[in-house]
Design a protein around this motif. Structure first.
Motif, PDB file in Angstrom:
ATOM      1  N   GLN A  55       0.811  -1.415  -0.355  1.00  0.00           N
ATOM      2  CA  GLN A  55      -0.124  -0.137  -0.043  1.00  0.00           C
ATOM      3  C   GLN A  55       0.760   1.487  -0.134  1.00  0.00           C
ATOM      4  OE1 GLN A  55      -3.772   0.121  -0.029  1.00  0.00           O
ATOM      5  NE2 GLN A  55      -3.292   1.934  -0.457  1.00  0.00           N
ATOM      6  N   TYR A  56       0.678   2.718  -1.021  1.00  0.00           N
ATOM      7  CA  TYR A  56       1.645   3.075  -1.406  1.00  0.00           C
ATOM      8  C   TYR A  56       0.767   4.267  -0.088  1.00  0.00           C
ATOM      9  CZ  TYR A  56       3.868   7.824  -3.476  1.00  0.00           C
ATOM     10  OH  TYR A  56       4.450   8.452  -2.987  1.00  0.00           O
ATOM     11  N   PRO A  57       1.193   4.891   0.241  1.00  0.00           N
ATOM     12  CA  PRO A  57       2.912   5.473   0.650  1.00  0.00           C
ATOM     13  C   PRO A  57       3.608   4.766   1.487  1.00  0.00           C
ATOM     14  CG  PRO A  57       1.925   6.467   2.000  1.00  0.00           C
ATOM     15  CD  PRO A  57       0.525   6.324   1.418  1.00  0.00           C
ATOM     16  N   PRO A  58       4.427   4.314   1.230  1.00  0.00           N
ATOM     17  CA  PRO A  58       5.785   3.151   2.473  1.00  0.00           C
ATOM     18  C   PRO A  58       6.211   4.559   3.396  1.00  0.00           C
ATOM     19  CG  PRO A  58       6.726   4.153   0.342  1.00  0.00           C
ATOM     20  CD  PRO A  58       5.487   4.619   0.213  1.00  0.00           C
ATOM     21  N   LEU A  59       6.821   3.552   3.846  1.00  0.00           N
ATOM     22  CA  LEU A  59       8.129   4.816   4.989  1.00  0.00           C
ATOM     23  C   LEU A  59       8.521   5.023   4.320  1.00  0.00           C
ATOM     24  CD1 LEU A  59       7.892   5.813   8.192  1.00  0.00           C
ATOM     25  CD2 LEU A  59       8.830   3.485   9.076  1.00  0.00           C
ATOM     26  N   ARG A  60       9.490   6.385   4.579  1.00  0.00           N
ATOM     27  CA  ARG A  60      10.143   6.219   3.987  1.00  0.00           C
ATOM     28  C   ARG A  60      11.477   7.280   4.790  1.00  0.00           C
ATOM     29  NH1 ARG A  60       6.400   9.169   1.175  1.00  0.00           N
ATOM     30  NH2 ARG A  60       6.076   8.775  -1.239  1.00  0.00           N
ATOM     31  N   CYS A  61      12.430   6.930   4.786  1.00  0.00           N
ATOM     32  CA  CYS A  61      13.423   6.634   5.829  1.00  0.00           C
ATOM     33  C   CYS A  61      14.680   6.723   5.338  1.00  0.00           C
ATOM     34  CB  CYS A  61      14.023   4.961   6.363  1.00  0.00           C
ATOM     35  SG  CYS A  61      12.642   4.458   6.689  1.00  0.00           S
ATOM     36  N   ASN A  62      14.609   8.148   4.912  1.00  0.00           N
ATOM     37  CA  ASN A  62      15.916   8.598   3.874  1.00  0.00           C
ATOM     38  C   ASN A  62      16.387   9.729   4.595  1.00  0.00           C
ATOM     39  OD1 ASN A  62      17.632  10.062   1.847  1.00  0.00           O
ATOM     40  ND2 ASN A  62      16.204  10.691   1.118  1.00  0.00           N
ATOM     41  N   ILE A  63      17.357   9.540   5.718  1.00  0.00           N
ATOM     42  CA  ILE A  63      18.210   9.617   6.634  1.00  0.00           C
ATOM     43  C   ILE A  63      20.018  10.085   5.852  1.00  0.00           C
ATOM     44  CG2 ILE A  63      20.036   9.701   8.516  1.00  0.00           C
ATOM     45  CD1 ILE A  63      16.585   9.478   8.640  1.00  0.00           C
ATOM     46  N   PRO A  64      20.559  11.584   5.830  1.00  0.00           N
ATOM     47  CA  PRO A  64      21.989  12.112   4.939  1.00  0.00           C
ATOM     48  C   PRO A  64      22.620  10.758   5.760  1.00  0.00           C
ATOM     49  CG  PRO A  64      19.741  13.319   5.395  1.00  0.00           C
ATOM     50  CD  PRO A  64      19.919  11.858   5.702  1.00  0.00           C
ATOM     51  N   GLU A  65      23.812  10.381   5.141  1.00  0.00           N
ATOM     52  CA  GLU A  65      24.915   9.912   5.350  1.00  0.00           C
ATOM     53  C   GLU A  65      24.589   8.578   5.912  1.00  0.00           C
ATOM     54  OE1 GLU A  65      27.123  12.948   7.423  1.00  0.00           O
ATOM     55  OE2 GLU A  65      27.306  14.010   6.282  1.00  0.00           O
ATOM     56  N   SER A  66      23.081   7.936   5.663  1.00  0.00           N
ATOM     57  CA  SER A  66      23.141   6.646   5.712  1.00  0.00           C
ATOM     58  C   SER A  66      24.349   5.498   6.106  1.00  0.00           C
ATOM     59  CB  SER A  66      21.262   6.574   5.358  1.00  0.00           C
ATOM     60  OG  SER A  66      21.167   4.779   5.879  1.00  0.00           O
ATOM     61  N   ARG A  67      24.740   4.375   6.433  1.00  0.00           N
ATOM     62  CA  ARG A  67      25.498   4.296   6.606  1.00  0.00           C
ATOM     63  C   ARG A  67      24.643   2.139   5.980  1.00  0.00           C
ATOM     64  NH1 ARG A  67      30.041   4.918  10.346  1.00  0.00           N
ATOM     65  NH2 ARG A  67      31.078   3.211   9.521  1.00  0.00           N
ATOM     66  N   GLY A  68      22.803   2.244   5.677  1.00  0.00           N
ATOM     67  CA  GLY A  68      22.914   0.811   5.260  1.00  0.00           C
ATOM     68  C   GLY A  68      21.639   0.889   6.584  1.00  0.00           C
ATOM     69  N   PHE A  69      20.864  -0.281   6.578  1.00  0.00           N
ATOM     70  CA  PHE A  69      19.471  -0.498   7.406  1.00  0.00           C
ATOM     71  C   PHE A  69      19.646  -1.867   7.917  1.00  0.00           C
ATOM     72  CE2 PHE A  69      17.083   2.953   6.105  1.00  0.00           C
ATOM     73  CZ  PHE A  69      16.995   3.383   4.627  1.00  0.00           C
ATOM     74  N   TYR A  70      19.091  -1.902   9.454  1.00  0.00           N
ATOM     75  CA  TYR A  70      19.487  -3.179  10.010  1.00  0.00           C
ATOM     76  C   TYR A  70      18.528  -3.393  10.541  1.00  0.00           C
ATOM     77  CZ  TYR A  70      24.458  -2.185   9.902  1.00  0.00           C
ATOM     78  OH  TYR A  70      25.810  -1.789   9.115  1.00  0.00           O
TER      79      TYR A  70
END
Length: 753
Positions: A26-41
């Motif tokens: 379902q749109y919209p998604p959860l946006r996790c746009n963090i500058p200088e992010s080093r990946g997701f866990y």
């Protein structure tokens, strides 16, 4: 870190309203746009999506899922990050810095300490927090498991126990509290430990099946190919065999791990999700998903393979005719939205239990089932109803669909045998929901991460997650605080299992299962039986075209924990509307109702009295009085006041039926109604005798006096007056007495004249 999005646009056509799919995001998604992010866990113990930067940690709660969720920020020191998890009480943050070092932060005070491997010959593969009474955190090393307790006073880890096993990689899921350790040259030998609130359970060692590609070839099993899932409270391990192109299934018991068969796969890249106990096998290369409902150990898919559908995408919001001064912004917005429409992108990672992380575009999606599309894809009505009755996450929707389907098959006059099977499904499900206490019972919509399972001496439920250790030059590991830019497995939601096993199965605890289905029957445990609830009709869901839906609040809908349909609802939302729509000979509808009576009798479920009334009306309409009499005598139609009154009404054309109605009133000790009936039929003197015998004092004297006056018999009127004068104290001073005494004198005077 974040790879490029897939360039394939083949599945973007799934945006169209006419696209076919049984699974959607379902749109919209959860946006996790963090500058200088080093990946997701992903921390499945606390249901957190984590994105660290060089000196900060951003975390989003994923349960309950909300596209508008804001991140929580914590500060940490700079350094490499291999894995990251919050403690179960969320007071500590643990970060694996290398294959020998784990660093800990106290979130409130900012104090820190480290844990380091003592031996140079062993390395850390990962770690996880646990609610086991004897330890708080488990460190998985190449030499086995180290179980530590956290000492708050000294802010250090104290070694409690060591489990020595040679480990190549591991899989752990928090909800199951189950860790599988892969060993051997082919990584197909497994050791299992379950660390739950009941203690530590060691499972038997077992080996997975692997086909050989060549005579001298020995394929090595990868952690990417092993998934732990829970379906209906049962713990399974799913193993991808890329040579044989099958997905092997193993079920865990306390004293055995038993292979349960295999599912075919059609893609080299496979991922697994579980949504509402439905197993989703994503054929990633083919960009389709296959659904399985393995409640009855069936290996047949629910429906044909179809792609995942993206719903709610606002195409109209992307304008191609913006002012020239806004062209760059328009182009950028268009490109961003286009990237969000990519289905099965190269960087899609499937998280526990029903989440998808698009690492490249920093998006988190939640997977949903389209129950309406699934139910419409099969003509096997009993099977569809069974499937819908097992759904819990969208119990309200499943209930509506069951009501609509049942209405339709009756209106279409499907074979009685087929409709009878459908009735059996609905009645059995309702009976079971009463025994388990899940019918109209409020529950928590999400299980809190800190809840402690109650294993009752058994293993726990399931929660699947994976991670990879990258940049360490060692074998890949699976854990829930995983790097999501690699393929992860899905942990399913937990549900009850009503079956009884010869071997005692590992299963979900009652505490864990409550967040979905209230009080449930788990594994081989016995059910708890509660009294049958009485439900107000205004609170019951009906078909989508029923005006009742307007009175069902969102809160009531969310509190509905079972799609089971009560006999009251069957009458109000199925039989009563159908009776108004069906024309012609009612014998078919009578046959269907009798099948419903049969099912209810087998399950000892009480039928709504109005359904008996409807049956009497239908039989009387077709003048089947002999059958109706037999149904009453043999108690196929249960006695009640409503039934008796309807027999009296329908018996106006048949004396025997009316007599059955009067007899039923007496049998049920409905003295007031019986006396009224005698008065209405003109037997007011007999009614007086009956009222005196059974001490019926609720009848107004005026009814008897009016009946005697209507008979134009002064002796009868005098007898009635004398009866009430003797039977009711103070009657001689009432207006009724003076009125009719005056009338009696006038009647006597006219006779004398």
């Amino acid at each position: 870190m974040a790879g490029k999005a897939s360039s394939s646009q083949a599945s973007v056509g799934g945006l169209g309203s006419g696209a076919l799919s049984h699974v959607f995001i379902q749109y919209p998604p959860l946006r996790c746009n963090i500058p200088e992010s080093r990946g997701f866990y992903y921390d499945d113990g606390n249901k957190l999506l984590i994105s660290p930067t060089s000196d900060q940690v951003f975390s989003w709660k994923t349960a309950p899922f909300s596209p508008l969720a804001a991140p929580i920020t914590d500060s940490i020191s700079e350094g490499p990050i291999c894995s990251i998890r919050f403690s179960l009480d969320e007071k500590l943050i643990a970060v694996q810095r290398s294959n020998i070092l784990i660093q800990f932060w106290h979130r409130e005070t900012g104090e820190t300490f480290t844990h380091r491997c003592k031996s140079e010959s062993e390395t850390i593969l990962g770690f996880f927090w646990t609610d086991c009474p004897s330890c708080d955190i488990v460190v998985v090393k190449t030499s086995g498991l180290d179980l530590f307790a956290y000492e708050y006073a000294s802010k250090s880890l104290i070694l409690v126990e060591t489990k020595k096993v040679n480990v190549n990689w591991y899989v752990y899921t928090h909800e199951s509290r189950l860790v599988l350790l892969a060993s051997g040259m082919q990584c197909k030998t497994f050791y299992g430990f379950q660390l739950s609130s009941a203690g530590i359970i060691r499972l038997p060692k077992f080996e997975m099946v692997m086909a050989k590609s060549e005579a001298n070839s020995k394929p090595v099993l990868s952690s990417e190919d092993v998934y732990i899932v829970t379906v209906y409270g049962r713990i399974y391990c799913l193993q991808v065999d890329r040579v044989a192109m099958v997905l092997h299934s193993y079920r865990f018991y306390r004293d055995a791990i038993i292979q349960q068969g295999s599912l075919p796969i059609y893609s080299n890249k496979v991922a697994v999700s579980v949504v509402d106990n439905v197993l989703l096998v994503h054929q990633v290369d083919a960009k389709v998903v296959i659904l399985y409902d393995i409640f009855a150990d069936s290996r047949a898919p629910i429906s044909a393979p179809l792609p995942v559908l993206l719903r709610g995408f606002p195409r109209s919001n992307i304008s191609t005719s913006r002012p020239s001064s806004k062209e760059s912004e328009s182009s950028e917005a268009s490109n961003t939205n286009d990237r969000e429409t990519i289905i099965y992108g190269d960087d899609w990672t499937f998280l526990v239990p029903d989440l998808i992380c698009d690492v490249a575009n920093k998006l988190l999606w939640k997977i949903h089932l389209d129950l309406e599309a699934i139910s419409a894809s099969s003509s096997e009505v009993p099977s569809v109803l069974e499937f819908l009755q097992r759904r819990k996450l969208e119990a309200y929707k499943a209930k509506q669909l069951c009501l609509e389907i049942t209405q339709t098959v009756i209106l279409e006059r499907r074979p009685v045998t087929m409709v009878a099977k459908a009735m059996d499904v609905l009645v059995t499900s309702y009976s079971h929901s009463l025994k388990t206490g899940s019918y109209f019972k409020g529950i928590k919509t999400e299980r809190t991460p800190s809840s402690v399972p109650n294993v009752s001496g058994l293993g726990q439920g399931i929660d699947a997650s994976t991670s990879r250790a990258d940049g360490l030059g060692k074998s890949i590991q699976h854990e829930s605080a995983s790097r999501v830019n690699s393929v992860a497995v899905s942990r399913p939601s937990t549900y009850s299992s009503s079956e009884t096993e010869d071997n005692e199965p590992l299963k979900i605890s009652s505490n864990d299962a409550q967040f979905v289905a209230g009080k449930v029957d788990l594994g081989a445990e016995s059910c708890t039986t509660e009294a049958q609830p009485s439900s107000s009709p205004s609170q019951l869901p009906g078909p989508s075209n029923n005006p009742l839906n307007a009175s069902v609040s969102e809160q009531q809908e969310s509190q509905l924990t079972s799609p089971a349909i009560s006999p009251d609802e069957m009458y109000k939302f199925v039989f009563a509307p159908i009776e108004e729509e069906m024309v012609g000979e009612p014998s078919y509808l009578v046959a269907i109702i009798l099948e419903f009576f049969r099912s209810a009798n087998l399950e000892k479920v009480k039928v709504h009295p109005n359904l008996y009334v409807l049956t009497i009306q239908l039989l009387a309409r077709s003048e089947r009085y002999a059958e109706l009499g037999l149904f009453i005598i043999n108690k196929i139609i249960e006695p009640s006041k409503e039934v008796a009154l309807q027999l009296l009404e329908s018996g106006r054309q048949n004396f025997q039926i009316r007599k059955l109605g009067t007899d039923m009133l007496r049998q049920l000790s409905l003295h007031h109604d019986y006396v009224l009936l005698l008065v209405q039929d003109g037997y007011y003197l007999e009614a007086l005798r009956y009222a005196r015998k059974h001490k019926v004092t609720t009848i107004r004297p005026s009814l008897f006096l009016e009946a005697a006056f209507t008979s134009n018999d002064s002796q009868h009127l005098a007898a009635v007056l004398r009866f009430f004068s003797d039977f009711i104290p103070g009657f001689r001073s009432t207006s009724d007495f003076f009125t009719y005494y005056h009338i009696l004198n006038e009647m006597n005077s006219s006779v004398a004249a």
